[in-house]
Design a protein around this motif. Sequence first.
Motif, PDB file in Angstrom:
ATOM      1  N   VAL A  89      -5.277  -7.034   0.995  1.00  0.00           N
ATOM      2  CA  VAL A  89      -5.954  -6.423  -0.149  1.00  0.00           C
ATOM      3  C   VAL A  89      -5.243  -5.135  -0.540  1.00  0.00           C
ATOM      4  N   MET A  90      -4.867  -4.355   0.468  1.00  0.00           N
ATOM      5  CA  MET A  90      -4.158  -3.108   0.204  1.00  0.00           C
ATOM      6  C   MET A  90      -2.833  -3.370  -0.508  1.00  0.00           C
ATOM      7  N   GLU A  91      -2.069  -4.332  -0.007  1.00  0.00           N
ATOM      8  CA  GLU A  91      -0.778  -4.629  -0.609  1.00  0.00           C
ATOM      9  C   GLU A  91      -0.936  -5.121  -2.038  1.00  0.00           C
ATOM     10  N   ALA A  92      -1.900  -5.986  -2.264  1.00  0.00           N
ATOM     11  CA  ALA A  92      -2.137  -6.492  -3.616  1.00  0.00           C
ATOM     12  C   ALA A  92      -2.531  -5.361  -4.557  1.00  0.00           C
ATOM     13  N   ALA A  93      -3.387  -4.462  -4.082  1.00  0.00           N
ATOM     14  CA  ALA A  93      -3.822  -3.330  -4.904  1.00  0.00           C
ATOM     15  C   ALA A  93      -2.664  -2.387  -5.203  1.00  0.00           C
ATOM     16  N   LEU A  94      -1.808  -2.169  -4.203  1.00  0.00           N
ATOM     17  CA  LEU A  94      -0.666  -1.282  -4.413  1.00  0.00           C
ATOM     18  C   LEU A  94       0.288  -1.834  -5.467  1.00  0.00           C
ATOM     19  N   ARG A  95       0.499  -3.134  -5.460  1.00  0.00           N
ATOM     20  CA  ARG A  95       1.404  -3.729  -6.453  1.00  0.00           C
ATOM     21  C   ARG A  95       0.924  -3.415  -7.869  1.00  0.00           C
ATOM     22  N   THR A  96      -0.372  -3.506  -8.093  1.00  0.00           N
ATOM     23  CA  THR A  96      -0.921  -3.238  -9.424  1.00  0.00           C
ATOM     24  C   THR A  96      -1.043  -1.747  -9.692  1.00  0.00           C
ATOM     25  N   ALA A  97      -1.529  -0.987  -8.729  1.00  0.00           N
ATOM     26  CA  ALA A  97      -1.741   0.447  -8.940  1.00  0.00           C
ATOM     27  C   ALA A  97      -0.430   1.187  -9.172  1.00  0.00           C
TER      28      ALA A  97
END
Length: 582
Positions: A425-433
Amino acid sequence: MENITIKINGMEVSAPKGSTILEAARLAHIEIPTLCFLKDINEIGACRICVVEVKGARSLVVSCVYPINDGMEVWTNTPKVLESRRKTLQLLLSNHDRKCLSCVRSGNCELQQLCKELGVTDEGYYDGERTPSIIDDSAVHMIRDNSKCILCRRCSAVCEKVQGIGVIGANMRGFATFIGSAFDMGLGETSCVSCGQCIAVCPTGALQEKSQVDEVLAAIADPDKHVIVQTAPAVRAALGEEFGYPIGTNVQGKMAAALRRIGFDKVFDTNFSADLTIMEEAHEFLDRVQNGGVLPLITSCSPGWIKYCEHYFPDMTENLSSCKSPQQMFGAIAKSYYAEKMHLDPKDIVSVSIMPCTAKKFEIQRPDEAANGVPDVDYSLTTRELARMIRKVGLKFNTLPDEEYDAPLGLGTGAAVIFGATGGVMEAALRTAVETLTGEELQNLDFTDVRGMEGIKEATYLVAGLEVKVAIASGLGNAKKLLEKVKSGEADYHFIEIMGCPGGCINGGGQPQQPGYVRNTVDIRGLRAKVLYDSDKNNPIRKSHENPAIKELYATFLGEPGSQKAHHLLHTTYVKRKVNEI
């Protein structure tokens, strides 16, 4: 590390100093049977199945806790050893509900398997007083039947030592001993978080999830109902184990084919709503950072973690993301956007989820999870329940063709599929953020610092001049350690991901049960996680904000992330609970 040499069954074995006989035997490819033993969790030598003979010892010794010493001679298969193990099994059976044909674990029961291997039959047990079958079904997610319990204490060990909760344990003494909660409370009356890790480690049928397979099949048979199903990312990485596939086999295509043949009207992917979760959560994170909101922001995808926070860290519920979990977001969109497109009344849609998680059964009946006036999700089945349903309707899973999910709610990105592993979840969020903050395209989408099965991980990223500090915890015992550091001021983060189960959803309480030997010797979490990371790597779209189905959803229905409509459908609220309050 210094090695020492011993003899096992006449063969020389070199093992690290401090090893147990059990560990040394495994180095020689000799498997000593166990029941109670779980490495680093339940090393108590209670069941005595693992006894062996040691030269010079006055009696048989328990190999799971007995340390080796140089020159030791061990025998694991003498008549005396085998007879002792058989006698132990006979004594266990003397106080065991032996209705194996009606037991959910028949064919996958460690007690049953040991009896088969050691030749213990129905005629080999002792008659006498037996523990009555008293059913505790007070919890939303599970049933406990102590007449099938062998007092191995695996469940209480994982609850206390891994999850840091300890709402179950051994009550009374002697023959009257039973596993239960304090003051004879039903599990549903305690501050149990429904994580199901106790079910995952139970070697028998004493613990099982509350099955809703029959209710789902009844809904499918109702011609007035439109029954749809969503499958979580981690399910495709584990379902195959139920049908003989090696751990770490991706059976996504066969799973979609099976669900169609069971009779679901549409087969969708929770990856769709995982991408949606990232859109909302990344927007929420940036809003808090830029406008002085409560930090750190903590993820809200894991319902076991959410209930834990409400019970044990109620003062930190303001830190929780208000985003619903992907399961619930999917249900809310299915009964609004999808219902509108298909010209269906939300009341006629039956929304079913297939999850690696037992806490999802609790989540679907939480308050503020019915955005369209009806429950977002009607039934949540575990991976195990799906396997039973496939068998029940007579499908030959291994021979099914690979099929795709249905559109439009079946399209997910690589970012979505890694939700099932800790750090995903963190990695996915970082890609977008990161792309949102910088306005530039990421050249490397792999945030490897947040990957791996460590219980707690930390990383710092410099993004558009802002130093973003993140942390990841999986397993509630680790969550407690991390949050206590935050509360004390010892640690300072902007964004925290917490998963209730160790390793994340791949190791959820609803995943296929593996015997103690496999749990102790195979990297189950790593093999299942690899399925998800390989799927991410091979997906042509690896960022949530580039999912065309998500773009269409916002353009034609939601408006933009964080809009009033999005907030109504996709966000929720929390409850400050007390310990031992459901």
